[in-house]
Design a protein around this motif. Structure first.
Motif, mmCIF file in Angstrom:
data_model
loop_
_atom_site.group_PDB
_atom_site.id
_atom_site.type_symbol
_atom_site.label_atom_id
_atom_site.label_comp_id
_atom_site.label_asym_id
_atom_site.label_seq_id
_atom_site.Cartn_x
_atom_site.Cartn_y
_atom_site.Cartn_z
ATOM 1 N N THR A 376 0.837 -1.198 0.000
ATOM 2 C CA THR A 376 0.000 0.000 0.000
ATOM 3 C C THR A 376 0.872 1.249 0.000
ATOM 4 O O THR A 376 1.785 1.387 0.824
ATOM 5 C CB THR A 376 -0.925 0.010 1.233
ATOM 6 N N VAL A 377 0.596 2.139 -0.946
ATOM 7 C CA VAL A 377 1.288 3.432 -1.000
ATOM 8 C C VAL A 377 0.296 4.521 -0.611
ATOM 9 O O VAL A 377 -0.894 4.440 -0.923
ATOM 10 C CB VAL A 377 1.884 3.700 -2.395
ATOM 11 N N VAL A 378 0.787 5.521 0.101
ATOM 12 C CA VAL A 378 -0.107 6.531 0.664
ATOM 13 C C VAL A 378 0.238 7.954 0.259
ATOM 14 O O VAL A 378 -0.519 8.884 0.566
ATOM 15 C CB VAL A 378 -0.133 6.436 2.208
ATOM 16 N N ALA A 379 1.345 8.151 -0.424
ATOM 17 C CA ALA A 379 1.714 9.499 -0.853
ATOM 18 C C ALA A 379 2.754 9.416 -1.953
ATOM 19 O O ALA A 379 3.600 8.519 -1.960
ATOM 20 C CB ALA A 379 2.272 10.310 0.319
ATOM 21 N N THR A 380 2.670 10.352 -2.893
ATOM 22 C CA THR A 380 3.741 10.502 -3.868
ATOM 23 C C THR A 380 4.924 11.168 -3.182
ATOM 24 O O THR A 380 4.772 11.850 -2.170
ATOM 25 C CB THR A 380 3.310 11.378 -5.049
ATOM 26 N N ARG A 381 6.084 10.967 -3.721
ATOM 27 C CA ARG A 381 7.227 11.726 -3.260
ATOM 28 C C ARG A 381 7.056 13.180 -3.724
ATOM 29 O O ARG A 381 6.274 13.458 -4.627
ATOM 30 C CB ARG A 381 8.525 11.126 -3.802
ATOM 31 N N PRO A 382 7.782 14.125 -3.123
ATOM 32 C CA PRO A 382 7.590 15.533 -3.468
ATOM 33 C C PRO A 382 7.764 15.811 -4.956
ATOM 34 O O PRO A 382 8.518 15.135 -5.655
ATOM 35 C CB PRO A 382 8.668 16.243 -2.637
ATOM 36 N N LEU A 383 7.065 16.847 -5.409
ATOM 37 C CA LEU A 383 7.064 17.220 -6.823
ATOM 38 C C LEU A 383 8.479 17.387 -7.366
ATOM 39 O O LEU A 383 8.783 16.955 -8.482
ATOM 40 C CB LEU A 383 6.270 18.520 -6.996
ATOM 41 N N ASP A 384 9.359 17.978 -6.586
ATOM 42 C CA ASP A 384 10.694 18.281 -7.083
ATOM 43 C C ASP A 384 11.528 17.028 -7.306
ATOM 44 O O ASP A 384 12.551 17.072 -7.981
ATOM 45 C CB ASP A 384 11.422 19.222 -6.119
ATOM 46 N N GLU A 385 11.112 15.887 -6.738
ATOM 47 C CA GLU A 385 11.839 14.638 -6.941
ATOM 48 C C GLU A 385 11.355 13.870 -8.174
ATOM 49 O O GLU A 385 12.001 12.906 -8.589
ATOM 50 C CB GLU A 385 11.678 13.737 -5.714
ATOM 51 N N ALA A 386 10.214 14.270 -8.720
ATOM 52 C CA ALA A 386 9.630 13.519 -9.831
ATOM 53 C C ALA A 386 10.454 13.697 -11.099
ATOM 54 O O ALA A 386 11.114 14.726 -11.303
ATOM 55 C CB ALA A 386 8.199 13.984 -10.076
ATOM 56 N N ILE A 387 10.400 12.697 -11.962
ATOM 57 C CA ILE A 387 11.070 12.811 -13.251
ATOM 58 C C ILE A 387 10.380 13.864 -14.111
ATOM 59 O O ILE A 387 11.012 14.626 -14.834
ATOM 60 C CB ILE A 387 11.099 11.446 -13.968
ATOM 61 N N SER A 388 9.057 13.916 -14.036
ATOM 62 C CA SER A 388 8.293 14.872 -14.831
ATOM 63 C C SER A 388 7.069 15.286 -14.033
ATOM 64 O O SER A 388 6.841 14.826 -12.916
ATOM 65 C CB SER A 388 7.889 14.251 -16.176
#
Length: 450
Positions: A376-388
């Motif tokens: 189970t995942v509950v949150a995305t990592r912060p926007l600045d860590e995303a590839i896009s």
């Protein structure tokens, strides 16, 4: 290797030009090329000391230029924005990207996955050749010019080392990127500036991103549901991430040869083999990125998403159960799983993480977990860590030439548009294609006598 820097001295406090391009990523550079080839005087501005910084970063592990698959499946990768992106990549898609690279003296090849790479796998030589060609075509670069929006009279405002610079242009191409990797220039600071001009902008969201997992020992039942409801917007708690024992042993290690399956509450499904990596708080990597849009949307809607991991996709459930039940004599369970099924290391570790000692000694529960381990995942990592990023300037706010209807003469291109795609060459191809479209749109706008 860093891109060559164009250290053009600060322009005068007010510059007038035909076309100003704001943003020196692939979309902005491609728009500049289309315009310069047509004989238009182009001035390109960027906040960073050199252009193409995210492009160079993307090429560190081998620059994935595009994909070799046919047009129809290629276009389908853009999901809900396929109707808007498909015409762009029909005009400038995979074959055109390869021809463009070859024109810069860069040969390409198709990898085993169908992805297309430069023969030397590097981004820097391609970018260097591209900038040399653009300079030869007359494009003028102005580095360390951070866009501040518009002045009252409509001129573009830039913060430069000498102070504020204003630029009046007949047409403007904004190619400012999304909101990830702010240190490379894509910081999303343009969002309120466009909103103030009446251009509709969807909120920026992480795409091709990692996730924080819910600890296997997190509360269950009503308590767990309440936890999900309260978790959104909170900083990580002890209930998020892996157990200290698992994290100490396996953070940074990959899950290889696994299959990830997920069906969201709307019935949309994902099922693919691949690999991903354990992080300090969760998961990231190519297989997770491929499922990230569905997982992110489900978290936004319900506070959590549970995918299932098949640790042995080449084994049938029946075979796994037979092997688990096979008498092990005096051998430990760990030795038994390794000898009968090849399960050890991180795969055995994650089974212990979720099942505990009692579950591991239940053959039926263990066999089921090997084939369908719920995570189970509950949150995305912060926007600045995303590839896009997803979100951005809504296509509904643009005409077919990517000009903002609320701001005539202002065109938008690249990742700042509201679309997303998986990794595999699709991001770069659409960015380049949108730059081509914006450049051609500017030519039509200028030709109309505007």
């Amino acid at each position: 290797m860093n891109a060559p820097s164009d250290l053009t001295p600060d322009v005068a406090s007010h510059l007038r030009c035909d076309v100003a391009i704001v943003g020196g990523g692939p979309a902005g550079l491609m728009a500049a090329e289309v315009l310069a080839q047509a004989g238009v005087a182009v001035h390109l501005f960027d906040a960073m000391p050199s252009v193409g910084r995210k492009f160079l970063l993307a090429g560190k592990g081998g620059l994935n230029l595009t994909h070799s698959e046919p047009h129809e499946p290629f276009a389908s990768r853009y999901a809900g924005r396929q109707p808007q992106i498909e015409p762009l990549i029909r005009a400038f898609g995979g074959p055109e990207v390869r021809a463009w690279a070859q024109g810069l003296g860069v040969e390409t090849f198709v990898g085993t996955s169908g992805r297309v790479f430069p023969a030397d796998m590097k981004a820097a030589p391609l970018l260097r050749a591209w900038l040399q060609r653009l300079r030869a075509q007359g494009v003028q670069f102005h580095m360390r010019h951070r866009w501040l929006g518009w002045a009252d009279g409509g001129a573009l405002r830039f913060a430069a080392s000498s102070g504020e610079v204003q630029v009046t242009a007949k047409a403007v191409v904004l190619a400012l990127g999304g909101g990830s990797w702010a240190r490379l220039g894509s910081d999303g600071a343009w969002v309120p500036l466009l909103a103030q001009r009446g251009v509709a902008v969807a909120p920026l969201r992480p795409s091709n991103c990692g996730f924080d997992v819910l600890r296997a020992d997190a509360p269950v039942g009503e308590t767990r549901r309440a936890f999900f409801q309260e978790l959104i917007g909170r900083t990580p708690t002890p209930a998020v991430g892996w157990s200290p024992h698992f994290a100490e042993r396996f953070v940074g290690q990959p899950f290889k040869t696994v299959a990830l399956s997920f069906t969201d509450s709307q019935g949309r499904s994902f099922n693919r083999r691949g690999e991903f990596v354990v992080t300090a708080t969760g998961v990231e990597g190519s297989l997770v990125y491929a499922a990230s849009q569905l997982l992110r949307d489900e978290i936004e809607a319900h506070g959590h998403a549970t995918f299932h991991l098949d640790l042995l996709p080449d084994h049938s459930p029946e075979r796994v159960l037979v092997e688990v039940r096979h008498p092990r004599g005096s051998r430990s369970l760990s030795s038994h799983l390794k000898s009968r099924l090849g399960l050890d290391g991180i795969k055995a570790g994650v089974l212990y993480e979720h099942l505990g000692k009692d579950g591991m000694n239940d053959p039926v529960a263990l066999a089921h977990a090997i084939k369908a381990l719920p995570i189970t995942v509950v949150a995305t990592r912060p926007l600045d860590e995303a590839i896009s990023t997803a979100g951005g300037v809504a296509f509904e706010a643009l005409d077919e030439h990517l000009m903002a209807t609320a701001a005539p003469g202002v065109f938008c291109a690249g990742e700042m548009l509201d679309w997303e795609a998986p990794t595999g060459g699709y991001l770069l191809t659409a960015s380049l294609a949108s730059g081509v479209q914006a450049g051609r749109g500017v030519l039509a706008f200028l030709g109309s006598g505007a």
